[in-house]
Each structure stands twice: as structure tokens, then as C-alpha cells.
Design an enzyme around this catalytic site. Sequence first.
Site: not given
Ligand code: SAJ
Length: 445
Positions: A282
Site C-alpha cells: 500500500c
Molecule cells: N512504517 C515505518 N514507520 C512508521 C510506520 C510504518 O517505517 O512510522 C513502515 C512499516 O514498517 C511498513 C510500511 O511503513 O514497512 C507500511 O506500514 P503501514 O502500517 O503504514 O502500512 P500497511 O500497508 O501495513 O497498512 C496500511 C494501513 N496502515 C495503517 O493505517 C497504520 C493503512 O494505511 C491502510 O489501511 C492500508 O495500509 C492499506 O491497505 O492501504
Amino acid sequence: MSTRTSTPAHAADLIRKFENRSARVGVVGLGYVGLPLAVEKARVGFQVVGFDRNPTRVAEVNLGVNYIGDVQDSDLRDLVLEHKRLEATCEWSRLAEMDAVVICVPTPLTRNLTPDLQFVEAATREVARRLRPGQFICLESTTYPGTTEEVMKPLLEATGLREGVDFHLAFSPERVDPGNKRYTTRNTSKVVGAAGGSSLEVALCFYRQTIVEVVPVSSARAAEMVKVFENTFRAVNIALVNELAMLCDRMDLDVWEVLAAAATKPFGIMPFLPGPGVGGHCIPLDPHYLEWKAREFNFNTRFIALAGEINRRMPEFVLAKAMRLLSDHGLGLRAARVLVLGMAYKKDVEDARESPSAEIFQLLVQRGARVEYHDPHVPRYREGDQDLRSQPLTAEVLDAADLVLILTDHSAVDYAFVVEHARLVLDTRNATRGQACRPERVVRL
Ligand code: SAJ
């Protein structure tokens, strides 16, 4: 009692079927979005048919075998085997039986970061071939504003049936946060947008049967923009803290200390943390859908481009830091033994797709290091000609490594044990915070 405007016959019929649960619901794509959605719809009493191109997935669902971490094994088993309200099939002809069809297929990028709608178009064509008056079609896949109205609607109306009269079309972005135990498909508010009045009415009624809060917006395009903004917001803020991490490294400041102190501000800030890169299907991808569409309006989304560039730079930054650390201990990367902790793209998930860990693993191998990995959620990792197994996390395995590289901070790993037995640790997730301070052994991003 909802204040319902006058709705065409098909819409009224659909609304009745949604409210009395007699509607047959089809879910196209049984991945981390589609399977939880199918389970939720079946749980409240709908008869649900899941459609997937992958016969293995179809067979597992029909045996009540779960493969998605966010779905309870017992829920799937009971709904499939006991209540018989959920089944899966590869037979696209059965789409004709459905009253509602929700499309939850991947929206990847091409190699040069442009939208790849092949799965959305393929699914829409399958639906169009069986489209009949009275059906409700909804896209949940994250995509650029305009996809529903400019790509799906023409394919569906090529049948001669008209949107808003014969069938109803909407967009409602998935908001699944893989691994999140607090926010699930059921209690996460859902945005819904549609082409016209009765289609929005139908879509809102459909989602209100299983989701606590449903948020209507004025069009499918607005709903598509909401979703890409949500993920762009995360990509940009993650890039900001990643850039800060690289600057703090240069200035010999502890980025974790800085961010922890900044997070004490009770307002006007939101915690994001640096890491080895941005993975998943995503955040690294979706913002580029908006970037691509914006160009059509002669608009350069510079934040998106910059965020993507910074986030994609993190694996090389981690590699450079690892090389520096080994060199400070008289070792070169070539022939060094490196144990990677965590192949999954983020903590407590089993998904290693688009994982920065995989990229860093490759970079280490290309420079001659001897690399193994341990990940309690990823027992086996296959990519290209690589077929790797997770190593047991023992004192011997830790001691045998010249460097332990923490890339995913899974809760299941005992970091005190790691620090105790490892010779050298590069911790890119601050997973060792609070452990016995061994500054001579543990370095953080
Ligand atoms: N990450 C960081 N630092 C942060 C947050 C995340 O390095 O502070 C990294 C994570 O380790 C990961 C990547 O970013 O590698 C993405 O993590 P994420 O939790 O932001 O994204 P996804 O793909 O697991 O899930 C997200 C959902 N996450 C949250 O809302 C917390 C949301 O954005 C969406 O509902 C989903 O993608 C989607 O399907 O779009």
C-alpha cells in the site's frame, strides 16, 4: 427509519435484500482485504461467494482453512463448514447469481511507478460478461481518482446496461491495517462514494449491514481521493522521519531520543518512526497512483515524489551503516556472516512482499556477505532463485554472526536474549530499547 429519497425499482429491491440479508454477495479477490470482508458479510447472514483466480486459495477456503492473519480460523471454519454461508470458486460464471459484487484485487505499480490496473480491469470484464439488471458493483482496491467512473463504468455500460438505472456502481476504499487487533473490518469507519443518488443509497445500505460507521462522500472520485490521501499522508510522514534519521546519523544525534521527546507534545504531532524502508503493498505504491493522475492536470505532486525517493533510499542507508559498523570492528562486509532478524515488511505480520528486508538481504549477498535470517512469522522466504528458511534463534546462531541486523521488530523475539548472545547488533527499529545497555555491541539507526 432512514429518510430515503425515491429510488428506482432495482435500487429499492437491492436495499430490501440488503436489509433482510437475502442478497447474495460476491467478493472478487480473497486476499487480506477480500477474505475478511467475505467473513464479515457471511457472519451477519448473507450468502457469500468468494471468487479468486488462485485455485489453492479457493480450495483452502472451501475446506475452512484460513490463510489471512486478520481472520479467525474458527470463524472461517464455522461459516464455511457449519453454517455453509461462505464458499469460494474459480467459476466466474457464478457472478451472474450475485446481487452485490465487491472487487478487492491488487493495484500494483509497473516497473516505472505507473498504475497497473490489469487486475481491476480483468475483474471488471468478468463482472461485465455476467452483468444483469439489479446488480450492485463496488470497487475497494486503492486506486487513482477516476478509476471507477473512467475505467469500470465504461466497461460495464458497454453491455448496454446503464449505471444508476439498471445496475449500481460505487467505490469504497478498504482500510485494513494488517496485524491491527484493535481496528478490524467491522469497526473501522468506511468511506463510500458513488456516481449518483440511488447508487450512493444502495452502497451506504450495503456497508451499513456490517460496519459501524459509514461515511458518504459526493462521488466515487472523492472516495478514491480520500484513500490515496490517507496513504500519501503516511508515506510523507514516514519519509520525514527517515530523512531525520539520516540527518541525525550525520550529526551524531540519537533520532529515537529526538522523536520520543517530540512525541511528548500533547497536541499537533503524530508519532512516526524511521526504519529500514517502507514495505507492504500500500504505502510504497498507492501515492504514485495519485502522482500519475495529477500529471494529467499538469500538476507535480512533489511531496509524493520526494517521499518515495527518501523511503526507497533507506535500504542503501542501512547497508552503508552496516558496512561502517563492521569496519569499525575490523571486519569487511565481504565474507562477513550477517543474521537478519525479520523478513516481514512490518512487525507481527507474516507478509514479506515488498519488504525492505528482502532488498537489504539482496544487497548484502551481492556484496559478498554470508546472510541468514530469522523471522518467527516467515518460516520460508522465496524470491527469484532464492529459497530461504528461517534459522532458529539460538545462542549459537547469534554468536556465529559477525553482525545481527534487526529489520523487523516482531513482538515474539526476545531482544534481551539477542543482545546477550550477539557480538554486534545494528537495530533499525529500536527494538532493543530498554535492554541492558551494551553500547559497544548495539547500534541503532
Ligand atoms: N512504517 C515505518 N514507520 C512508521 C510506520 C510504518 O517505517 O512510522 C513502515 C512499516 O514498517 C511498513 C510500511 O511503513 O514497512 C507500511 O506500514 P503501514 O502500517 O503504514 O502500512 P500497511 O500497508 O501495513 O497498512 C496500511 C494501513 N496502515 C495503517 O493505517 C497504520 C493503512 O494505511 C491502510 O489501511 C492500508 O495500509 C492499506 O491497505 O492501504
